[in-house]
Design a protein around this motif. Structure first.
Motif, PDB file in Angstrom:
ATOM      1  N   MET A   1       0.825  -1.200   0.000  1.00 36.28           N
ATOM      2  CA  MET A   1       0.000   0.000   0.000  1.00 36.28           C
ATOM      3  C   MET A   1       0.872   1.267   0.000  1.00 36.28           C
ATOM      4  O   MET A   1       0.552   2.229  -0.692  1.00 36.28           O
ATOM      5  CB  MET A   1      -0.928  -0.038   1.222  1.00 36.28           C
ATOM      6  N   LYS A   2       1.974   1.241   0.773  1.00 40.03           N
ATOM      7  CA  LYS A   2       2.866   2.401   0.813  1.00 40.03           C
ATOM      8  C   LYS A   2       3.394   2.717  -0.570  1.00 40.03           C
ATOM      9  O   LYS A   2       3.447   3.882  -0.972  1.00 40.03           O
ATOM     10  CB  LYS A   2       4.059   2.122   1.741  1.00 40.03           C
ATOM     11  N   GLU A   3       3.797   1.670  -1.283  1.00 41.93           N
ATOM     12  CA  GLU A   3       4.370   1.858  -2.608  1.00 41.93           C
ATOM     13  C   GLU A   3       3.369   2.498  -3.562  1.00 41.93           C
ATOM     14  O   GLU A   3       3.724   3.364  -4.367  1.00 41.93           O
ATOM     15  CB  GLU A   3       4.869   0.525  -3.190  1.00 41.93           C
ATOM     16  N   ILE A   4       2.104   2.104  -3.470  1.00 40.59           N
ATOM     17  CA  ILE A   4       1.061   2.662  -4.334  1.00 40.59           C
ATOM     18  C   ILE A   4       0.893   4.156  -4.049  1.00 40.59           C
ATOM     19  O   ILE A   4       0.800   4.964  -4.977  1.00 40.59           O
ATOM     20  CB  ILE A   4      -0.274   1.899  -4.149  1.00 40.59           C
ATOM     21  N   ILE A   5       0.872   4.528  -2.784  1.00 43.64           N
ATOM     22  CA  ILE A   5       0.733   5.933  -2.402  1.00 43.64           C
ATOM     23  C   ILE A   5       1.916   6.744  -2.930  1.00 43.64           C
ATOM     24  O   ILE A   5       1.741   7.814  -3.525  1.00 43.64           O
ATOM     25  CB  ILE A   5       0.616   6.082  -0.865  1.00 43.64           C
ATOM     26  N   ILE A   6       3.109   6.212  -2.748  1.00 39.88           N
ATOM     27  CA  ILE A   6       4.315   6.920  -3.189  1.00 39.88           C
ATOM     28  C   ILE A   6       4.341   7.054  -4.707  1.00 39.88           C
ATOM     29  O   ILE A   6       4.682   8.117  -5.241  1.00 39.88           O
ATOM     30  CB  ILE A   6       5.578   6.215  -2.650  1.00 39.88           C
ATOM     31  N   GLU A   7       3.973   6.007  -5.420  1.00 41.20           N
ATOM     32  CA  GLU A   7       3.958   6.076  -6.886  1.00 41.20           C
ATOM     33  C   GLU A   7       2.917   7.083  -7.384  1.00 41.20           C
ATOM     34  O   GLU A   7       3.162   7.803  -8.348  1.00 41.20           O
ATOM     35  CB  GLU A   7       3.714   4.692  -7.479  1.00 41.20           C
ATOM     36  N   LYS A   8       1.774   7.161  -6.716  1.00 42.07           N
ATOM     37  CA  LYS A   8       0.756   8.151  -7.094  1.00 42.07           C
ATOM     38  C   LYS A   8       1.266   9.573  -6.840  1.00 42.07           C
ATOM     39  O   LYS A   8       1.052  10.468  -7.653  1.00 42.07           O
ATOM     40  CB  LYS A   8      -0.548   7.900  -6.349  1.00 42.07           C
ATOM     41  N   TYR A  67      21.629   8.024 -13.016  1.00 43.90           N
ATOM     42  CA  TYR A  67      21.940   7.869 -11.585  1.00 43.90           C
ATOM     43  C   TYR A  67      21.717   6.425 -11.148  1.00 43.90           C
ATOM     44  O   TYR A  67      22.493   5.880 -10.365  1.00 43.90           O
ATOM     45  CB  TYR A  67      21.083   8.792 -10.710  1.00 43.90           C
ATOM     46  N   HIS A  68      20.653   5.816 -11.647  1.00 43.81           N
ATOM     47  CA  HIS A  68      20.396   4.412 -11.313  1.00 43.81           C
ATOM     48  C   HIS A  68      21.541   3.530 -11.792  1.00 43.81           C
ATOM     49  O   HIS A  68      21.994   2.641 -11.069  1.00 43.81           O
ATOM     50  CB  HIS A  68      19.079   3.928 -11.956  1.00 43.81           C
ATOM     51  N   VAL A  69      22.007   3.778 -13.010  1.00 50.29           N
ATOM     52  CA  VAL A  69      23.094   2.973 -13.580  1.00 50.29           C
ATOM     53  C   VAL A  69      24.385   3.191 -12.801  1.00 50.29           C
ATOM     54  O   VAL A  69      25.069   2.227 -12.426  1.00 50.29           O
ATOM     55  CB  VAL A  69      23.297   3.309 -15.080  1.00 50.29           C
ATOM     56  N   LEU A  70      24.722   4.441 -12.528  1.00 50.62           N
ATOM     57  CA  LEU A  70      25.977   4.738 -11.839  1.00 50.62           C
ATOM     58  C   LEU A  70      26.011   4.184 -10.416  1.00 50.62           C
ATOM     59  O   LEU A  70      27.061   3.751  -9.946  1.00 50.62           O
ATOM     60  CB  LEU A  70      26.227   6.247 -11.803  1.00 50.62           C
ATOM     61  N   THR A  71      24.876   4.194  -9.743  1.00 53.25           N
ATOM     62  CA  THR A  71      24.841   3.756  -8.340  1.00 53.25           C
ATOM     63  C   THR A  71      24.353   2.319  -8.181  1.00 53.25           C
ATOM     64  O   THR A  71      24.172   1.858  -7.053  1.00 53.25           O
ATOM     65  CB  THR A  71      23.944   4.695  -7.505  1.00 53.25           C
ATOM     66  N   ASP A  72      24.161   1.611  -9.292  1.00 49.91           N
ATOM     67  CA  ASP A  72      23.675   0.222  -9.255  1.00 49.91           C
ATOM     68  C   ASP A  72      22.395   0.105  -8.436  1.00 49.91           C
ATOM     69  O   ASP A  72      22.253  -0.771  -7.582  1.00 49.91           O
ATOM     70  CB  ASP A  72      24.737  -0.723  -8.682  1.00 49.91           C
ATOM     71  N   THR A  73      21.460   0.992  -8.702  1.00 51.60           N
ATOM     72  CA  THR A  73      20.216   1.048  -7.946  1.00 51.60           C
ATOM     73  C   THR A  73      19.063   0.507  -8.784  1.00 51.60           C
ATOM     74  O   THR A  73      18.916   0.870  -9.947  1.00 51.60           O
ATOM     75  CB  THR A  73      19.902   2.513  -7.553  1.00 51.60           C
ATOM     76  N   GLY A  74      18.235  -0.318  -8.167  1.00 48.57           N
ATOM     77  CA  GLY A  74      17.048  -0.848  -8.825  1.00 48.57           C
ATOM     78  C   GLY A  74      15.936   0.179  -8.882  1.00 48.57           C
ATOM     79  O   GLY A  74      16.153   1.362  -8.612  1.00 48.57           O
ATOM     80  N   VAL A  75      14.742  -0.290  -9.196  1.00 52.17           N
ATOM     81  CA  VAL A  75      13.623   0.634  -9.400  1.00 52.17           C
ATOM     82  C   VAL A  75      12.506   0.489  -8.365  1.00 52.17           C
ATOM     83  O   VAL A  75      11.463   1.128  -8.504  1.00 52.17           O
ATOM     84  CB  VAL A  75      13.045   0.504 -10.829  1.00 52.17           C
ATOM     85  N   LEU A  76      12.721  -0.312  -7.350  1.00 52.54           N
ATOM     86  CA  LEU A  76      11.721  -0.388  -6.287  1.00 52.54           C
ATOM     87  C   LEU A  76      11.670   0.945  -5.547  1.00 52.54           C
ATOM     88  O   LEU A  76      12.643   1.711  -5.558  1.00 52.54           O
ATOM     89  CB  LEU A  76      12.064  -1.503  -5.301  1.00 52.54           C
ATOM     90  N   VAL A  77      10.572   1.223  -4.894  1.00 49.70           N
ATOM     91  CA  VAL A  77      10.423   2.468  -4.143  1.00 49.70           C
ATOM     92  C   VAL A  77      11.554   2.612  -3.132  1.00 49.70           C
ATOM     93  O   VAL A  77      12.165   3.683  -3.016  1.00 49.70           O
ATOM     94  CB  VAL A  77       9.043   2.532  -3.450  1.00 49.70           C
ATOM     95  N   PHE A 107       7.475   6.892   5.550  1.00 48.92           N
ATOM     96  CA  PHE A 107       6.921   5.565   5.312  1.00 48.92           C
ATOM     97  C   PHE A 107       7.849   4.409   5.683  1.00 48.92           C
ATOM     98  O   PHE A 107       7.392   3.294   5.883  1.00 48.92           O
ATOM     99  CB  PHE A 107       6.506   5.417   3.844  1.00 48.92           C
ATOM    100  N   TYR A 108       9.151   4.678   5.732  1.00 40.45           N
ATOM    101  CA  TYR A 108      10.119   3.604   6.014  1.00 40.45           C
ATOM    102  C   TYR A 108      11.149   4.043   7.063  1.00 40.45           C
ATOM    103  O   TYR A 108      12.356   3.933   6.836  1.00 40.45           O
ATOM    104  CB  TYR A 108      10.848   3.189   4.726  1.00 40.45           C
ATOM    105  N   PRO A 109      10.710   4.518   8.217  1.00 43.09           N
ATOM    106  CA  PRO A 109      11.672   5.013   9.214  1.00 43.09           C
ATOM    107  C   PRO A 109      12.613   3.916   9.741  1.00 43.09           C
ATOM    108  O   PRO A 109      13.731   4.216  10.155  1.00 43.09           O
ATOM    109  CB  PRO A 109      10.772   5.549  10.336  1.00 43.09           C
ATOM    110  N   PHE A 110      12.200   2.681   9.660  1.00 39.89           N
ATOM    111  CA  PHE A 110      13.014   1.570  10.139  1.00 39.89           C
ATOM    112  C   PHE A 110      14.222   1.310   9.234  1.00 39.89           C
ATOM    113  O   PHE A 110      15.115   0.548   9.598  1.00 39.89           O
ATOM    114  CB  PHE A 110      12.168   0.294  10.255  1.00 39.89           C
TER     115      PHE A 110
END
Length: 151
Positions: A1-8, A67-77, A107-110
């Motif tokens: 649910m968090k991901e849906i809110i963030i994507e919107k 930036y995603h390519v340079l930092t080897d970062t995926g596309v998940l929220v 949404f992800y303080p942990f």
């Protein structure tokens, strides 16, 4: 649910953000143009990234995928949030960076330890967020990463 809110939220903010803060011209380069560059190049790796995640280049926002390519970062929220912490550490201060970071903390303080690690990695890298990446597409990815100490 968090991901849906963030994507919107992202979809709502994207158009006004482009209009207000992105004055650059679109690159007018296709995925096949990227893939036709040498296999070790930044451009080739960008093309592979776009194909892997079934994405299209976003006009005026092409550097974001770099930036995603340079930092080897995926596309998940959560990947996106980590990457924005990395970019903040690297010195990038934009409304988008702060919006994503605030969302991540809310949404992800942990995940704060991971955020701090990403921020520290960004601080250790030489500033790269402001480069003209269109001109750098033929340069080997490893050369760019080692030159700018991108981990």
């Amino acid at each position: 649910m968090k991901e849906i809110i963030i994507e919107k939220l992202y979809k709502i903010v994207k158009v006004p953000y482009e209009f207000l803060f992105k004055n650059a011209s679109p690159w007018e380069v296709s995925i096949s143009d990227f893939i036709n560059l040498p296999e070790e190049s930044l451009g080739f790796h960008l093309g592979c990234f776009l194909l892997k995640y079934n994405l299209e280049p976003q006009p005026k926002l092409e550097e974001h995928d770099i930036y995603h390519v340079l930092t080897d970062t995926g596309v998940l929220v959560t990947d996106e949030i980590n990457m924005q912490f990395y970019l903040l550490g690297n010195g990038k201060k934009s409304p988008f960076v702060f919006m994503v970071i605030a969302t991540g903390l809310l949404f992800y303080p942990f995940r704060i330890k991971t955020y701090i690690e990403s921020y520290q990695k960004g601080k250790q890298a030489h500033q790269f967020y402001h480069l003209d990446f269109l001109k750098m597409l033929p340069i080997p990815l490893k050369t760019i990463k080692s030159t700018f100490n991108i981990q």
